[in-house]
Structure formats: structure tokens, C-alpha cells
Design an enzyme around this catalytic site. Structure first.
Site, short mmCIF file in Angstrom:
data_model
loop_
_atom_site.label_atom_id
_atom_site.label_comp_id
_atom_site.label_asym_id
_atom_site.label_seq_id
_atom_site.Cartn_x
_atom_site.Cartn_y
_atom_site.Cartn_z
N GLU A 12 7.52 0.81 4.72
CA GLU A 12 7.24 -0.47 5.79
C GLU A 12 7.27 -1.36 5.36
O GLU A 12 7.21 -1.21 4.22
CB GLU A 12 5.57 0.07 5.96
N HIS A 41 4.16 6.95 3.69
CA HIS A 41 4.90 5.40 3.19
C HIS A 41 3.93 5.03 2.59
O HIS A 41 3.55 4.55 2.18
CB HIS A 41 5.40 5.08 4.60
N HIS A 50 0.93 -1.40 -0.26
CA HIS A 50 -0.01 0.22 -0.47
C HIS A 50 0.91 1.09 0.50
O HIS A 50 2.37 1.26 0.88
CB HIS A 50 -1.34 -0.14 0.92
CO CO Z 1 1.20 1.73 6.24
#
Ligand code: CO
Length: 134
Positions: free
Chosen positions: A130, A79, A7
Site C-alpha cells: 500500500e 500488506h 504500517h
Molecule cells: Co493498510
């Protein structure tokens, strides 16, 4: 090491307005909001055919994204999340290469109930990363 883009996370000042933009203006499949008190965020997921967009707003005191919103009052990209097969092996390999893992270096349970880690933006082209084990 890294696999799919899981994502892209965007911090927003108004989660309902952001969800409406993705649902009504862009015509995307948008989830209901979910509070994650342990992470200090409320999330809405936009499900796209090849990845997801994670819309975030601060939840409660000491939210880790409160400062970001102060600096970027209109919101912005926060992020990128990449999938890895083995998060501990990925962490060890990255640390051996000199990359900085945020926090205590131990994976935490992320928004999808899977182990996640965050990597310092200064080590990755100015982008907070991440890693999520899938
Ligand atoms: Co995230």
C-alpha cells in the site's frame, strides 16, 4: 520514492483477541476498533514508537479481506504500507516501470483519511504493498 514504513497490516479472525494480545501481552498502545464500511474492514491500530500495526477483520459482505481469511484462518500478514510524498507521481513512475496498480488505478481515501493505492504482490516480492501519501 518510498519513505517511512507507515504500517504493517495483519488480518485476524478475532479483532478483540488480537487487540488484547497487543495491549495486554505485548504492552502496546492500542486504539479502539473502527468500522470502515467503504473499505469492508474493521481496524485497530497498534501505535509503536517507529511505526504502526494495523489489525484488520472483515466488515460486512464482500470484504476484500474475506478470501484472505478463508485461506489463512488463523490470520496472517496482509500488506505493508510505505509513505510517499506524491502518490500520483509515484503511481506513474511505477506503472512506467511495469508495476501493476490494483483497482482502477485511482487513489482512494485510506484508513487515515489520506490517499492510498495498492500494488500487485507479484511485482513486489510476493507482498501486497500500500502506498499512502503523507
Ligand atoms: Co493498510
Amino acid at each position: 520514492m518510498i519513505g517511512k514504513l507507515n504500517h504493517v497490516a495483519i488480518v485476524v479472525p478475532d479483532l478483540d483477541a488480537a487487540a488484547a494480545i497487543y495491549r495486554d501481552t505485548l504492552g502496546a498502545d492500542v486504539s479502539a476498533p473502527e468500522d470502515l464500511p467503504d473499505h469492508g474492514v474493521t481496524t485497530v491500530f497498534v501505535n509503536l514508537p517507529n511505526t504502526k500495526i494495523e489489525l484488520l477483520r472483515p466488515y460486512g459482505e464482500n470484504s476484500p479481506i474475506a478470501k484472505f481469511l478463508e485461506k489463512n484462518p488463523a490470520g496472517g500478514m496482509h500488506h505493508l504500507c510505505y509513505e510517499v510524498q506524491d502518490i500520483l507521481a509515484a503511481r506513474d513512475q511505477l506503472q512506467a516501470a511495469g508495476a501493476r496498480v490494483l483497482g482502477d488505478g485511482k487513489p482512494k481515501t485510506g484508513a487515515h483519511g489520506k490517499p492510498v493505492l495498492f500494488l500487485h504482490p507479484k511485482d513486489f516480492c510476493g507482498t501486497l504493498l500500500e502506498l499512502e501519501q503523507v
